[in-house]
Design an enzyme around this catalytic site. Structure first.
Site, PDB file in Angstrom:
ATOM      1  N   LYS D 128       0.803  -1.220   0.000  1.00 12.30           N
ATOM      2  CA  LYS D 128       0.000   0.000   0.000  1.00 12.30           C
ATOM      3  C   LYS D 128       0.842   1.281   0.000  1.00 12.30           C
ATOM      4  O   LYS D 128       0.514   2.253  -0.678  1.00 12.30           O
ATOM      5  CB  LYS D 128      -0.922  -0.027   1.220  1.00 12.30           C
ATOM      6  N   GLY D 129       1.911   1.274   0.778  1.00 16.02           N
ATOM      7  CA  GLY D 129       2.812   2.419   0.771  1.00 16.02           C
ATOM      8  C   GLY D 129       2.237   3.678   1.384  1.00 16.02           C
ATOM      9  O   GLY D 129       1.358   3.606   2.251  1.00 16.02           O
TER      10      GLY D 129
END
Ligand code: B12
Ligand code: B12
Ligand code: PLP
Ligand code: PLP
Lengths: 519, 249, 519, 249
Positions: D128-129
């Site tokens: 997802k970051g």
């Protein structure tokens, strides 16, 4: 009317009628008098510019010379253009210089000389007014090109460093951060100067001098910003103080977009003579009407000296009077930035609901005016954390009640004239509130028979009572007795009275003639 | 008694924690953040936690820093203008003036220069007063002349002379570019010039941003700051003009 | 129901039915298992107190010894009271000390010895429960004497210095400044300790250890404050982590008034085994029910890891589950401080109206529960000026939607655990908002068919869908798959599983027997 | 080039204006206000305007002070950890690892001690970051083991060994009583003890309140602060473990 308050239209109509009754005698007074500043404004339109080596504008020197020779009551236009003809020159500024040197005398021409002077004056002044017309057309073009702000209320911010060259980057930073309107506050002393300073200035106290050159510099800077941002950024200054008519004229000439211009502020808060003020005010409003400038009235100020709950109705009364005077001078509803403010003591129970009641009352009484909603100042303290919170609720009240122009409050209100960072924090506050709750007005429905409706109707009732009383006496008496902002200002006192004269039978003011002909 | 030393308090005694915010005229980047920490360090904050940095306009960054300041606060070395006179009720003030001065005490007030902020001086002078205390006009034995705002120094001196002022009360609210200090100095110099020492009225200035310890620098007898009440001023007048004067002469 | 949202009662009933379907298997699991902490709680009720020289409580030593000899599945009460009889002593703490020294053996008595041990255990535990009953009666008396807060929501504040002796003056200062409820946050590590520390402590990290002595000290200090202020000031701590049942018991014994007690928080945010948690939770809620303690659930936490808009419905689902579990354990509606939070990204358009929709949905789904409204945390930054503003809007949302308990947000949320001054500023914020706009809910009427009503109904719809899905799988599967707070927690993982045992046929827990008999 | 000196900016270049707030453990009175001004003066603020004083609880007062700080900020003397490596795209990172390391680069991440704040490390590691950048799991050539929260130091060392970690990424968010510093020191000491210098993984810590210049004091290779993005971390890994290492050996 959006109709959230259930105001009785009969009462509203009655309030307007009473305002007319109170205001008309003052209009009559204004129509039959002139002032040194009105006459200087006429000369500025006719092309006199610049200042002597002491910084006193040539218009001042010229008017002084005319008054010394023939008095003020005839207007200066005819004597000036008569002298010009007699001297065989065309440059009015040159004439002023000669007059200052004492090498010209002024007289009241008669017969053909009089007719010639009148028409020369009218031509010259007409050229000035056409310059104003061109600036208005230019504004319209730029607005078409860059666009108006996307949201209402427009976001209005103050810069006030005292130094036009610090003001400019700060104004541009503010515009970039979201300001739609920039106001350059004036130096504390300026409104009592009976002349307009010249040139770019760097030495104001708590504000920057309003000069034609400063207007020009700032307008040019904001034109740049408008281009960069794709949104026309408006510029505001003050048509108030002893030079109100000239300020209006310079604003028209330099394409300012709004002007602070109240019918009573100068009287109450600058102790300027009431008659001087009302005469100056009418002329300046005629210029504003022509220039397409939005005026901002100053009812907010009353609540800094008087209590915002007890005296809420005086704001309403003043708005009705300002509306009447403005219409009479030719201003359209869209030009009426009627002022009011969020100044109730935050310790008062339900203070926020009271604010909403007052703000909504103004909104519904003046549905077509771009109301100017002013932030808390009086109850701001050195507690800047609390200050930013109050400003947030002020912003919310603005959004909930559909205000037109939001003067952004600063958390440092009680501390300093705004810093760069104060403005940034304040704009962030506005952005949050408008972004997060901009549509909340849909869900804001004052309960029928509830606190807010009752309060709004009560204030309207009190306003009617006060207008009745004013009608029975006169507005000048009411002002003398401290009705507004609890400042007592008798009609025969105050600064600038010496610069007022009743019209003589042959009074001639080509500017008024042109402006009234158009209206 | 040992010296009283304290430190700022965040959530633990002695932790020394403070909050600071400021703008630097530098575009936002790592160096700007380092510069902010450097400034905080120079202010004595170490470690300095830079918790917020926000670019503004062209080439400015706003910072919020938290951290432990390593300065100590020495309570014994604190310089303050303590109230060195008894606080009297209106009735007591009137009695002292009546019995010991035996004439009305004349007070002239004004907001000088281009300052138009009258709310503060009005709070002291007008009957209405402030914070539940009536203003000096309410005192039977005081004769108050309130000249209002934007009074020039020559006008003020003239009025003081005309009213045979025992005390002159001047208010200054605008402080940008030290306007309040300039105006006050101009005023006290004018009184020094216009009147001999013995005949000069007591000079009092007030306003929210004055430093009360600056009387000497400004050439005035007393300075009143934020939150002053009329009662304090009246009590001081009685003290300075009657009680103390009689006591020392 | 206040009925501002037009919720469909059929859907609401359906949601409750689905929550029951999802929750019942977990209740069955909880009824058929025990844990070391449940057993320790029983022994605490029976009178075991104190700790060994290493700080390990005697209850831990005693349960370990019993488990070593006979296992956990029979419950420890009978083996312990059997041993007591066999040793011929009456002091259970003394027995624990002997057990720790290895000088006592435990067995499962049969016949008459068993009956005797059972009834001795029941007597001893009953005495403990009567102590809890007395504290509850005492609370009722004090509330009658000092009174409840005048306003809703109650104002709830956190102290968290790590040092009980710094916490106390800060809590008292907060109470004086308006706090109605004080919560002492626990040290970061405590919830993973499988024992309750002893004594007064000064060395917590980001919170203060929860110990019986710290409970007592703080409650006594707040009793003083209650007297001084003429308002009963409530005290809160945490029944969570590996010692949840014991925390509940100590809270009951020391007259704490509220406890954080969520059915899933420990699973999701402490990685505690799901089964351990559900077993511990049921027992602790039975104690809370008896003690008249209000529980606070932890749905707010989900929104710190998951998005507050996308996952709003998971909050609703969790509230419904928490309600079901709470009712099942004997808690009344007035004891359900169901949690939810103001955690939408403030940059989201209309974020404030979304918050209002969510908060009102909770209000209308649970009309008789004192909902706990949690402040922004995730989107708080080091910009403390903005932070205080957001907290103000959070407070306003609380007032507009009739929340029961307002956890006061701190402008330094992203910076430090709250400072004394942060709390003061925060309380000032609350006071302003409740004072200025406390009655504004009267005028807040979500437009029919408008943004707020649509959003609330949408979230309810999504919650129903999710509950359907959970019913088709099981709640344990849903948790394993990251449904809540996007944390994936399989039923066979996580801390504390070793301390769980299925009931043997002769399992005996006098505390549960007494608590369930009453219900 | 001349040294770059700046001062804080209120509304005029060089005005030096700052804002400060703090609490003193003193009841509110004139002396307390004087003490606040004294502290502000010691911080270099002169004149100091005390604009707000509020009594809190029993014997505490909160202050807000504005004023001109007389320190200069020397931009040339600013110490910062500038990014001393090129910022690579995910694709570039993968290519370098594949071509030059010729095996997957193994990364082990955890939140150690009792800290349960995983959002930060997850932002760096999970697919997802954050801030529109994918996390390290998204990089084909990185092998990521995320141990989650509340990992003890021995567990972490063990996992690093088992996963043959090239780099260990540790997050610390709780800072009260310097918990983050203690835990980090404990961690780096454990790795020093457990593994010889050449075989030790790169040690990286991150969290919002770290001072990035403290690597030596904490015994780690790199510190990442507020607002770090996965791309920065990946680029640094490639730089420190591959590009730079190859270059210097
Ligand atoms: C009310 C107000 C006005 C009113 C004034 C009305 C009037 N008739 O007084 C109006 C709207 C007209 C006004 C105008 C302007 N204002 Co103004 N105004 C304020 C405001 C909101 C409140 C001031 C006030 O009334 N305080 C309440 C009184 C009771 O407190 P006080 O003055 O401190 O007085 C107490 C003590 O200080 C002391 N005291 C004061 N004087 C004296 C004297 C004596 C002898 C004694 C013993 C004691 C004493 O006792 C008093 C009672 O406790 C402040 C912001 C704020 N919240 O403080 C800005 C503020 C003072 N204004 C400001 C400015 C810049 C202006 C303008 C110059 C802006 C412009 N360029 O147009 C104009 C022009 C006015 C002028 N030439 O001075 C600035 C000053 C900045 C600075 N520090 O230099 C402020 C701080 C706002 C800001 N942040 O920009 N203003
Ligand atoms: C979310 C949150 C929680 C969640 C955590 C959920 C989870 N699974 O992570 C929950 C609700 C469980 C929680 C609980 C607690 N919390 Co908390 N929480 C927060 C909160 C609101 C946001 C933190 C966050 O997620 N930030 C977003 C991430 C993306 O940012 P970040 O962590 O800074 O990470 C970035 C960089 O720092 C960096 N980075 C971080 N780590 C690493 C590692 C490496 C290797 C690299 C390269 C980079 C890197 O990159 C990231 C991306 O840019 C903050 C307040 C705030 N607004 O900051 C409080 C806060 C951190 N919590 C705090 C506290 C005290 C707690 C508790 C201990 C309270 C208690 N006593 O019960 C509990 C217990 C938890 C524990 N034992 O640690 C305090 C810490 C105070 C301090 N400075 O010491 C804060 C500041 C709140 C406060 N003011 O009191 N919390
Ligand atoms: C209507 C109006 N005019 C004028 C001013 C101030 O202008 P000046 O004092 O420079 O006349 C104000 C102050 O805010 C105002 O509200
Ligand atoms: C419901 C609930 N339980 C427990 C806690 C934290 O407690 P601990 O981490 O000490 O178990 C929280 C955190 O706010 C919570 O919301």
């Amino acid at each position: 009317m959006t109709g959230k308050l259930d105001l009785d239209p009969v009462l509203v109509a009655r309030a307007r009628e009473l305002a007319r009754r109170a205001g008309q005698p003052v209009v009559d007074l204004a129509r039959s008098h002139t002032t040194v500043s009105v006459e200087r404004a006429v000369l500025r339109l006719a092309g006199v510019s610049g200042a002597d080596p002491d910084g006193i504008p040539w218009v001042n020197r010229l008017v002084e010379a005319v008054v010394a020779d023939v008095g003020l009551g005839h207007g200066v236009a005819v004597p000036v253009f008569d002298a010009l003809a007699r001297e065989g020159i065309t440059d009015v500024t040159l004439l002023a210089q000669k007059a200052a040197a004492g090498s010209v005398r002024f007289a009241l021409p008669t017969g053909r000389a009089a007719t010639a002077a009148r028409s020369a004056a009218r031509r010259a002044v007409g050229a000035g007014i056409r310059r104003i017309d061109r600036r208005r057309a230019e504004r319209d073009r730029l607005i078409k090109r860059h666009g108006d702000p996307k949201q209402r209320p427009w976001i209005y911010l103050i810069v006030a460093t005292g130094d036009i060259y610090e003001d400019i980057p700060q104004a541009q930073a503010a515009a970039r951060a979201g300001a739609d309107v920039i106001a350059v506050i004036r130096s504390t002393g300026q409104s009592l100067l009976d002349y307009v300073p010249e040139g770019a200035t760097r030495e104001g106290f708590a504000g920057t001098y309003a000069t034609q050159e400063n207007f020009r510099l700032m307008r040019a800077a904001l034109d740049e910003s408008s281009k960069e941002l794709g949104r026309y950024v408006r510029l505001t200054n003050y048509a108030s103080g002893l030079c109100m008519p000239e300020m209006a004229t310079l604003a028209g000439l330099e394409r300012l977009d709004m002007m602070l211009n109240d019918s009573m502020y100068g009287i109450l808060f600058r102790d300027i003579n009431p008659i001087r003020t009302f005469v100056d005010q009418r002329f300046s409003r005629q210029v504003h009407a022509r220039a397409g400038i939005i005026i901002n009235t100053g009812e907010d100020n009353y609540l800094t000296t008087a209590d915002a709950v007890d005296e809420a109705h005086t704001v309403t009364v003043s708005q009705l009077l300002n509306e009447f005077f403005a219409h009479e001078a030719g201003l359209a509803d869209w030009q009426l930035g009627l002022g009011h403010a969020f100044e109730i003591n935050p310790e008062v129970p339900e203070s926020f609901r009271l604010e909403l009641a007052h703000a909504l009352l103004a909104r519904e009484l003046f549905p077509d005016a771009p109301l100017k909603w002013m932030p808390p100042t009086k109850h701001m303290t050195g507690d800047v954390f609390r200050g930013n919170l109050l400003d947030g609720f002020f912003n919310l009240a603005g959004a909930l009640t559909g205000q037109g122009i939001l003067l952004v409050g600063m958390m440092t209100e009680a501390v300093v004239t705004p810093w760069l960072s104060d403005r940034d924090i304040a704009l962030q506050n506005v952005r949050y509130v408008l972004g997060a709750a901009g549509g909340l007005h849909e869900d804001f429905v004052p309960a029928p028979g509830g606190f807010i409706r009752r309060r709004a109707n009560q204030v309207l009732g009190e306003a009617l009572d006060l207008l009745e009383r004013i009608g029975e006496q006169t507005l000048l008496t009411a002002i003398a007795e401290g009705t507004f902002g609890i400042m007592k200002r008798p009609a025969d006192r105050g600064k600038g009275l010496a610069g007022v004269a009743a019209h003589e039978a042959d009074y001639c003011n080509p500017a008024t003639d042109i402006l009234e002909a158009a209206a | 008694m040992s010296r009283q030393i304290v430190r700022p308090y965040g959530d633990t005694t002695g932790d020394g924690m403070v909050q600071v915010s400021f703008t630097l005229p530098v575009a936002h980047d790592k160096r700007a953040e380092g510069a902010a920490v450097q400034l905080a360090n120079r202010m004595g904050i170490d470690p300095a936690m830079l918790v917020h940095a926000k670019p503004m306009g062209d080439g400015f960054t706003f910072f919020v820093v938290y951290g432990r300041v390593n300065h100590l606060v020495d309570l014994d070395a604190v310089q303050v203008v303590e109230r060195d006179f008894p606080l009297l009720s209106a009735k007591e003030v009137n009695t002292v003036v009546k019995q010991r001065l035996r004439r009305k005490l004349s007070v002239v007030g004004a907001c000088i220069g281009t300052d138009a902020h009258t709310v503060g001086i009005d709070a002291i002078l007008n009957v209405k007063g402030i914070a539940g205390e009536k203003g000096l006009e309410y005192y039977r034995e005081l004769k108050v002349t309130n000249l209002g705002a934007q009074v020039s120094v020559p006008e003020l001196v003239e009025a003081a002379r005309a009213e045979k002022a025992d005390a002159v009360l001047v208010s200054q609210v605008v402080t940008q570019r030290d306007a309040h200090l300039h105006n006050t100095r101009e005023m006290s110099a004018a009184f020094r010039e216009a009147m001999p020492a013995g005949r000069r009225p007591l000079l009092i200035v007030g306003g929210p941003r004055f430093d009360e310890t600056m009387t000497d620098e400004l050439g005035v007898d007393r300075i009143f700051g934020r939150g002053t009440t009329p009662g304090e001023v009246a009590s001081y007048l009685v003290h300075a003009l009657i009680t103390q004067r009689k006591a020392t002469t």
